[in-house]
Design a protein around this motif. Structure first.
Motif, PDB file in Angstrom:
ATOM      1  N   LEU A   1       0.817  -1.201   0.000  1.00 59.36           N
ATOM      2  CA  LEU A   1       0.000   0.000   0.000  1.00 59.36           C
ATOM      3  C   LEU A   1       0.856   1.258   0.000  1.00 59.36           C
ATOM      4  O   LEU A   1       0.561   2.231  -0.710  1.00 59.36           O
ATOM      5  N   ILE A   2       1.923   1.270   0.768  1.00 58.11           N
ATOM      6  CA  ILE A   2       2.801   2.449   0.817  1.00 58.11           C
ATOM      7  C   ILE A   2       3.551   2.613  -0.503  1.00 58.11           C
ATOM      8  O   ILE A   2       3.671   3.731  -1.031  1.00 58.11           O
ATOM      9  N   LYS A   3       4.014   1.512  -1.060  1.00 60.20           N
ATOM     10  CA  LYS A   3       4.804   1.590  -2.283  1.00 60.20           C
ATOM     11  C   LYS A   3       3.949   1.952  -3.500  1.00 60.20           C
ATOM     12  O   LYS A   3       4.398   2.657  -4.398  1.00 60.20           O
ATOM     13  N   ARG A   4       2.714   1.463  -3.536  1.00 61.21           N
ATOM     14  CA  ARG A   4       1.869   1.639  -4.720  1.00 61.21           C
ATOM     15  C   ARG A   4       0.807   2.724  -4.521  1.00 61.21           C
ATOM     16  O   ARG A   4      -0.167   2.777  -5.281  1.00 61.21           O
ATOM     17  N   LEU A   5       0.981   3.567  -3.531  1.00 63.03           N
ATOM     18  CA  LEU A   5      -0.047   4.562  -3.220  1.00 63.03           C
ATOM     19  C   LEU A   5      -0.358   5.487  -4.406  1.00 63.03           C
ATOM     20  O   LEU A   5      -1.537   5.727  -4.708  1.00 63.03           O
ATOM     21  N   PRO A   6       0.642   6.027  -5.120  1.00 66.09           N
ATOM     22  CA  PRO A   6       0.293   6.890  -6.279  1.00 66.09           C
ATOM     23  C   PRO A   6      -0.491   6.151  -7.358  1.00 66.09           C
ATOM     24  O   PRO A   6      -1.435   6.707  -7.934  1.00 66.09           O
ATOM     25  N   GLU A   7      -0.129   4.899  -7.631  1.00 67.57           N
ATOM     26  CA  GLU A   7      -0.838   4.141  -8.657  1.00 67.57           C
ATOM     27  C   GLU A   7      -2.263   3.820  -8.222  1.00 67.57           C
ATOM     28  O   GLU A   7      -3.196   3.849  -9.037  1.00 67.57           O
ATOM     29  N   ILE A   8      -2.438   3.513  -6.934  1.00 72.53           N
ATOM     30  CA  ILE A   8      -3.787   3.240  -6.431  1.00 72.53           C
ATOM     31  C   ILE A   8      -4.659   4.480  -6.556  1.00 72.53           C
ATOM     32  O   ILE A   8      -5.840   4.406  -6.910  1.00 72.53           O
ATOM     33  N   LEU A   9      -4.082   5.636  -6.286  1.00 73.77           N
ATOM     34  CA  LEU A   9      -4.837   6.894  -6.405  1.00 73.77           C
ATOM     35  C   LEU A   9      -5.333   7.106  -7.831  1.00 73.77           C
ATOM     36  O   LEU A   9      -6.481   7.502  -8.056  1.00 73.77           O
ATOM     37  N   THR A  10      -4.486   6.844  -8.800  1.00 70.44           N
ATOM     38  CA  THR A  10      -4.881   7.055 -10.193  1.00 70.44           C
ATOM     39  C   THR A  10      -5.929   6.056 -10.640  1.00 70.44           C
ATOM     40  O   THR A  10      -6.710   6.331 -11.555  1.00 70.44           O
ATOM     41  N   ARG A  11      -5.964   4.892 -10.013  1.00 69.83           N
ATOM     42  CA  ARG A  11      -6.901   3.855 -10.444  1.00 69.83           C
ATOM     43  C   ARG A  11      -8.273   3.990  -9.792  1.00 69.83           C
ATOM     44  O   ARG A  11      -9.284   3.708 -10.433  1.00 69.83           O
TER      45      ARG A  11
END
Length: 546
Positions: free
Chosen positions: A532-542
């Motif tokens: 979750l910490i590492k992929r936070l920007p990608e999760i936001l865009t999705r």
């Protein structure tokens, strides 16, 4: 001069009304066309859905025509028309938010006369695949019950009259309940009513199947008691007038058509009155709420939640689930599917308490997209996630909220199913297997929420689960979760099978299932918190729909 102007006023008003009618019909065509332009996924979904609907309509019409000449064909036509009437009356109550043209409140601020609005909406409602499928079914019903030239002549009037009745019925119901159905409570009613309606349809289908079982072939005599009642109720009476005319009962046919025409007049009058009320009366939502917003109710329940951030997140997630129609659809779909599967197992004779494990699988899918429901609000949550501990507490709170409802449903349905079937010996191992499946599904859902998130549309339609273009991710998420849960619970399932074959006590499966499910939840949270910490920007865009 004044007399000439006064005489010309009605003509001007009539011309204005005709222009409004043309504009409303054109608006319906533009809504269909523009809806296809929004995304390739929506266009493909519309084309596939329309093709399937037309295929169903043609197949059903051909099937009804094939029944012509058989005993009970007219009864089947009457029952089919009655089913159409009930379905069209229920459509605005369950799918009101999915059709923009069904909401007359969108036009109340425009300078439109109610009568022109009614005529334009009525004609616009004839545009689209839904009325075409209904027309095909009505043609098939009329052909099944008719015989001779007299029936054909009556059918030319009865079929359009019945179609207009169905449209007037659904639109008048929508207009009368427009403000209720556009509110949050109305959407909640649609969710509960839709699940109940689906359950009633399934139970009716089972009843019909049991009545049709005949070693010599199809037996339509089971429909006669139902048809004898509904054939005099419009709009069924209009279609049944075709049968009456074919049998030479012309007065009866005329009376049945008159009943349908009378109901059409009543519905149009009701529809017009509802439109007038919508245009001149105030909306209760504009009034000032005098009651206190924070009543303190439920404070004792919130104290049962964990302390710290995890408890706060769990409370927020539970409140969102209760207040957000889209989240409520997902939750009560899982609960409804669990109850339906349990009921079908009893009705169809393959009852077993172990079917609650299937319900656990459905309930576990609620955690497959934990962040998608937040939408743009996930920005605020993401701003507070700076360490892995923050991510772990965030996931723990959301997981606790999902487990709270899932475990409660399993503990309620399991004993009820055991009491109905009398198989109390299966309750302990079935609960153990179900809790293990629920825990595995929730743990796997944490991982998919981080590595395969998707946006949930914010258009107010609770029946849509994904934004356009993300259907592939949704399918991958759902089927991947089901496969993963099945594979993850295989060790406990194999153990249960060995115990059953060896006639050993199976009650230890219950504590083993609880520990196994808890372990899978903790493992899923641990894996997902780092991602979750590492992929936070990608999760936001999705998860934010664009």
């Amino acid at each position: 001069m004044s007399t000439t102007a006064a005489a010309a006023t009605p003509d001007v008003s009539a011309a204005d009304d005709r222009a409004v009618v043309r504009a409303l019909v054109s608006l319906k065509l533009r809504l269909l066309r523009n809806g296809l332009r929004r995304s390739p996924g929506r266009a493909a979904g519309f084309l596939v859905g329309t093709s399937l609907g037309l295929l169903f309509g043609v197949s059903a019409a051909v099937g009804m025509v094939a029944l012509r000449g058989h005993a009970g064909a007219a009864d089947a036509a009457a029952v089919l028309t009655a089913g159409l009437a009930v379905s069209w009356a229920a459509l605005p109550l369950f799918f009101f938010a999915g059709d923009e043209s069904a909401d007359p409140t969108r036009l109340t601020m425009l300078p439109l006369r109610p009568r022109a609005l009614l005529r334009g909406t009525l004609l616009g409602s004839l545009v689209g695949p839904g009325p075409l499928v209904g027309l095909l079914l009505l043609i098939g019903a009329a052909a099944a019950g008719g015989q001779g030239a007299a029936s054909a002549a009556v059918a030319v009037l009865a079929v359009p009259l019945t179609l207009l009745l169905l449209i007037a019925l659904t639109r008048s119901v929508a207009a009368a309940n427009a403000r209720l159905l556009s509110s949050r409570r109305g959407k909640d009613f649609a969710i509960f009513g839709g699940l109940l309606f689906a359950l009633l349809i399934q139970l009716g289908n089972l009843g019909m199947q049991s009545g049709f079982q005949d070693p010599k072939g199809l037996d339509l005599s089971v429909l006669h008691p139902y048809a004898a009642v509904v054939r005099w109720i419009p709009p069924v009476s209009a279609i049944d007038a075709v049968r009456s005319a074919g049998e030479g009962a012309y007065l009866v046919a005329a009376l049945q058509l008159a009943l349908a025409g009378g109901l059409l007049a009543v519905l149009l009058r009701w529809w017009l009155r509802s439109l007038q009320d919508l245009m001149v009366s105030g909306d209760a939502s504009t009034l000032v709420e005098t009651s206190s917003v924070h009543s303190g109710k439920g404070s004792r329940f919130w104290r049962l939640l964990p302390a710290g951030r995890a408890g706060t997140v769990a409370q927020r997630h539970l409140r969102y689930t209760w207040r957000e129609p889209r989240a409520k659809v997902a939750l009560f779909t899982g609960i409804g599917m669990t109850c339906v599967i349990a009921a079908l197992s009893v009705v169809q004779g393959w009852s077993s308490v172990y079917v609650i494990a299937i319900g656990a699988l459905m309930l576990g899918l609620q955690s497959g997209n934990l962040f998608g429901m937040d939408g743009s609000g996930f920005w605020m949550v993401a701003a507070t996630l700076s360490t892995r501990r923050d991510a772990r507490d965030e996931l723990r709170g959301r997981v606790f909220a999902v487990l709270l409802s899932g475990v409660a449903v399993l503990l309620l349905v399991g004993p009820v199913l055991a009491a109905v079937t009398g198989k109390w010996a299966e309750l302990a191992p079935a609960l153990g297997l179900a809790l293990a499946a629920l825990g595995t599904g929730v743990g796997l859902g944490c991982v998919t929420s981080v590595y395969a998130p998707y946006a949930v549309p914010a258009d107010g339609n609770p029946m849509r689960s994904a934004a356009p273009g993300q259907n592939g991710v949704v399918m991958l998420n759902a089927f991947g979760s089901m496969f993963g849960v099945t594979l993850g619970c295989a060790p406990l399932g194999i153990t249960l099978g060995v115990l059953l074959i060896s006639h050993s006590p199976v009650w230890p499966v219950l504590p083993a299932g609880v520990l196994y499910g808890a372990g899978m939840v903790l493992l899923g949270v641990r894996i997902a918190s780092g991602g979750l910490i590492k992929r936070l920007p990608e999760i936001l865009t999705r998860v934010i729909e664009r």
